[in-house]
Design an enzyme around this catalytic site. Structure first.
Site, mmCIF file in Angstrom:
data_model
loop_
_atom_site.group_PDB
_atom_site.id
_atom_site.type_symbol
_atom_site.label_atom_id
_atom_site.label_comp_id
_atom_site.label_asym_id
_atom_site.label_seq_id
_atom_site.Cartn_x
_atom_site.Cartn_y
_atom_site.Cartn_z
ATOM 1 N N CYS A 2 0.743 -0.943 0.166
ATOM 2 C CA CYS A 2 -0.124 -0.030 -0.405
ATOM 3 C C CYS A 2 0.778 1.187 0.200
ATOM 4 C CB CYS A 2 -0.877 0.256 1.220
ATOM 5 S SG CYS A 2 -2.090 -1.121 1.448
ATOM 6 N N ARG A 27 2.403 0.830 -5.252
ATOM 7 C CA ARG A 27 2.713 -0.256 -4.198
ATOM 8 C C ARG A 27 1.606 -0.910 -3.979
ATOM 9 N NH1 ARG A 27 6.340 1.852 -0.422
ATOM 10 N NH2 ARG A 27 6.372 0.875 1.024
ATOM 11 N N TRP A 73 -2.951 -2.221 -1.184
ATOM 12 C CA TRP A 73 -2.211 -4.060 -2.179
ATOM 13 C C TRP A 73 -2.973 -4.628 -1.131
ATOM 14 C CZ3 TRP A 73 0.376 -7.801 0.207
ATOM 15 C CH2 TRP A 73 0.536 -9.057 -0.793
ATOM 16 N N ASN A 99 -0.402 1.828 6.098
ATOM 17 C CA ASN A 99 0.277 0.562 4.963
ATOM 18 C C ASN A 99 1.585 0.478 6.505
ATOM 19 O OD1 ASN A 99 3.653 0.949 3.783
ATOM 20 N ND2 ASN A 99 2.267 -0.667 3.788
ATOM 21 N N GLY A 100 1.012 -0.941 6.585
ATOM 22 C CA GLY A 100 1.472 -2.642 6.765
ATOM 23 C C GLY A 100 0.476 -3.853 7.252
ATOM 24 N N GLU A 480 14.825 -16.960 -14.789
ATOM 25 C CA GLU A 480 13.408 -15.703 -14.774
ATOM 26 C C GLU A 480 13.229 -15.473 -16.425
ATOM 27 O OE1 GLU A 480 13.875 -12.837 -13.142
ATOM 28 O OE2 GLU A 480 13.655 -11.378 -14.206
ATOM 29 N N LYS A 484 9.177 -13.889 -15.224
ATOM 30 C CA LYS A 484 8.526 -12.811 -16.129
ATOM 31 C C LYS A 484 7.663 -12.083 -17.070
ATOM 32 C CE LYS A 484 10.549 -9.654 -14.892
ATOM 33 N NZ LYS A 484 11.376 -9.344 -13.966
ATOM 34 N N GLU A 487 4.371 -13.354 -14.147
ATOM 35 C CA GLU A 487 3.714 -12.680 -13.785
ATOM 36 C C GLU A 487 3.089 -11.547 -14.205
ATOM 37 O OE1 GLU A 487 8.009 -10.423 -12.831
ATOM 38 O OE2 GLU A 487 6.188 -10.110 -11.578
ATOM 39 N N HIS A 503 13.674 -36.557 -16.078
ATOM 40 C CA HIS A 503 13.811 -37.346 -14.652
ATOM 41 C C HIS A 503 12.493 -37.011 -14.150
ATOM 42 C CE1 HIS A 503 17.906 -38.498 -14.104
ATOM 43 N NE2 HIS A 503 18.014 -37.308 -14.603
ATOM 44 N N LYS A 600 4.702 -3.311 -6.203
ATOM 45 C CA LYS A 600 6.271 -3.578 -6.610
ATOM 46 C C LYS A 600 7.489 -3.711 -4.784
ATOM 47 C CE LYS A 600 9.468 -1.948 -9.507
ATOM 48 N NZ LYS A 600 10.114 -3.016 -9.937
#
Ligand code: F6R
Length: 605
Positions: A2, A27, A73, A99-100, A480, A484, A487, A503, A600
């Site tokens: 947030c 955020r 968020w 925020n938290g 990586e 990408k 997401e 395997h 982010k």
């Protein structure tokens, strides 16, 4: 996560707060809201969805001077208008953003309900608003005069009942040009502008309006009003406010003609890596103590997500080239596995934002075990930068798109520079030179893979699952690439080490599978081609990224990479994979800067 915002002074408070929130949207962006006092009414406007939705509901030109705002968020309670901030106290006079995470909110909530104060949302935040509001009412009932000092006294006392992390800001209708705040754990910055004061979760969000900013410390509480920034410690001792001047990087917030920040940041990646490399040699030598790698030590790398993928390359290089063992862990696992650390341990923490809660928790743990801590971050003054013993910086510039691209390249550059430094200390010769890296980075500067990737985009867009394979250093780049695409394009992606296919994972492959393969290691050509045969035989469509096109491998698609020294190849192979993600997102009509459910800065564990 947030983002919280506040502005007091000037005539266009709503516009200012909306602009601050725009810069904090990275955020979180599942809902947002603002609050202000107009004609003695406390007005709260909330909206579900990203800031564009809130923008449609507010009148930015309304003449109000003191406004708070929030972009969310969701942690407690689903994204909904009801759960969106600001939250109100029971008297309807206090509006609060947070925020938290308040860890003991259930306990506090039941305490409130015993007093007949009921919460209407699923959030932990509402409890803070209700507690402070109720305590102010109690104070009023004793006949006390309610001014800024009394509100701060109440605030300090109520914070004592809360466990967890918070940055909070609130408005109280009887004091309409004051924004009260408190910080513990989550970031909060205050700033002084011309005839106005500001607060935000991140200095980049307010620095354009400010002549100076101050990052608050844990335990700080206070208020801003038109002209003043007043900060107190927990015991209400007034603190001196030393604002610092700020570097302006206004360009980072403009799209500058690009279709998205992801697009812009992929293009900026090589420049950031070159800048990091240029500065790293001197900065590593001046930051780290001379003897740090000279005595016995055990080396550990900890990070999350993309930063961890960069860390995996660091481990591979340090072990292969320097024969120094390195342990690597997800930060979220490291902290709880009782890692074997001592005062001989050197722990490296990679974090673009420098704010990731999991990684920060590991820094604290490592320090408590007596280990030496080194941070690698892109953000000066971030919590990890401040917490570690020594901090090395990457120079990717502000990264706005939620998915990390240019910061990953800058992390790689710093890792290579650190490997050079270590090789110097240990008197070892490497299989590549600094010149190999700068040469390849310059070659990649204006390279674009759209024309090579174009013919595969529709095929990839239709996939619900996609596989990435590579061996050696290519495996970590495959990881990586998979992250990408996963997401940003919402395609299930998995990376396999080529030799591991048989395997188990090969069982997934059939004639509708699409596999992106990476082959850059000369010594692994035969082995990787065998893996590609295995995939072909099961009907998979293999799209191969390689500089060795002359081998004419039998594949469905071929993307030619720049030729470079084996150990330097991640710079070459990641670029087309980042671009692939961007183009597939565009084909799917997804906003590549704001993938669903993500944010982010991951400031909660
Ligand atoms: C993926 C991505 C994340 C971050 C991770 C760590 O594109 O950006 O996986 O890499 O959340 O973030 P930092 O590096 O800020 O600690």
């Amino acid at each position: 996560m947030c983002g919280i915002a506040g502005c007091s002074g000037g005539k266009r408070g709503i516009k200012s707060v909306m602009n601050i929130l725009t810069r904090l949207e990275y955020r979180g962006y599942d809902s947002s809201g603002i609050a202000y006092v107009e004609n003695n009414d406390l007005c709260v406007i909330k909206s579900l969805g990203n800031l564009q939705c809130l923008r449609r509901e507010v009148s930015e030109n309304t003449n109000v001077d003191t406004v708070i705002g929030h972009t969310r968020w969701a942690t407690h309670g689903k994204p909904s208008i009801q759960n969106a901030h600001p939250h109100l106290d029971a008297s309807g006079r206090l509006a609060l953003v947070h925020n938290g995470i308040i860890e003991n909110y259930q306990l506090l909530r039941s305490g409130l309900s015993k007093q007949g104060i009921l919460c209407n949302t699923e959030t932990d935040t509402e409890v803070i608003a209700k507690l402070i509001g109720a305590a102010i009412v109690e104070k009023e009932e004793t006949g006390a005069i309610i001014n800024a000092k009394t509100v701060l006294t109440v605030l300090a006392k109520q914070l004592g009942f809360m466990k967890g992390s918070y940055a909070i800001a609130f408005l109280f209708r009887p004091l309409p040009n004051y924004i009260f705040f408190a910080k513990n754990g989550s970031p909060l910055v205050v700033g002084q502008g011309q005839g106005a004061t500001f607060l935000a979760s991140d200095e980049n969000a307010i620095k354009e309006n400010c002549t100076g900013v101050l990052r608050l410390k844990d335990g700080d509480i206070g208020y801003i009003n038109y002209e003043n920034i007043c900060i107190y410690d927990k015991k209400l001792n007034k603190k001196k406010v030393h604002l610092s001047k700020i570097d302006q990087d206004v360009e980072a917030f403009n799209l500058s003609g690009y279709s998205s920040f992801l697009n812009k940041e992929i293009a900026e990646g090589i420049g950031g890596a070159l800048k990091t490399l240029r500065r790293a040699k001197k900065e590593i030598a001046s930051t780290l103590p001379d003897n740090i790698f000279l005595t016995d030590f055990d080396l550990h790398i900890t990070a999350c997500g993309t930063a961890l993928h960069a860390g995996r390359i660091a481990k591979y290089l340090i072990e292969r080239e320097l024969r120094i063992p390195v342990s690597i862990d997800f930060a979220s696992e490291f902290k709880y596995k009782k890692p074997i650390l001592s005062n001989k341990s050197i722990c490296i923490f990679l974090s673009q934002s420098g704010e990731t809660a999991d990684t920060l928790g590991c820094v604290e743990l490592a320090k408590s075990c007596g280990a030496t801590t080194i941070g690698i971050t892109n953000v000066k003054g971030s919590r990890i930068a401040e917490a570690v013993d020594y901090c090395l910086y990457t120079y990717a510039g502000v990264e706005i798109s939620v998915a990390s691209t240019k910061a990953y390249l800058a992390q790689l550059a710093l890792i290579y520079a650190l490997v050079f430094y270590l090789a110097g200390v240990k008197g070892k010769k490497l299989s590549f030179s600094l010149h190999d890296i700068t040469y390849i980075l310059h070659r990649l500067e204006n390279r674009n893979y759209l024309s090579s990737l174009n013919k595969y985009l529709n095929l990839i867009k239709q996939q619900s699952s996609l596989y990435f394979v590579g061996r050696g250093i290519d495996y970590f780049v495959a990881m990586e690439g998979a992250l990408k695409l996963k997401e940003i394009c919402y395609i299930h992606c998995e990376a396999f080490a080529g030799g591991e296919l048989k395997h188990g994972s090969l069982a997934l492959i059939n004639d509708s599978s699409v596999v992106v393969a990476i082959l850059t290691q000369k010594s692994l050509i035969d082995k990787m081609l065998n893996n590609i045969h295995e995939l072909n035989s099961r009907g998979a469509k293999v799209i191969l990224l390689t500089p060795f096109t002359k081998l004419a491998p039998e594949v469905f698609g071929l993307i030619k990479l720049e030729r470079c020294r084996d150990m330097v190849s991640p710079f070459c192979s990641i670029k087309p994979l980042q671009e692939l993600t961007l183009y597939v997102a565009q084909k799917k009509g997804i906003d590549p800067d704001k993938p669903r459910n993500l944010a982010k800065s991951v400031t909660v564990e």
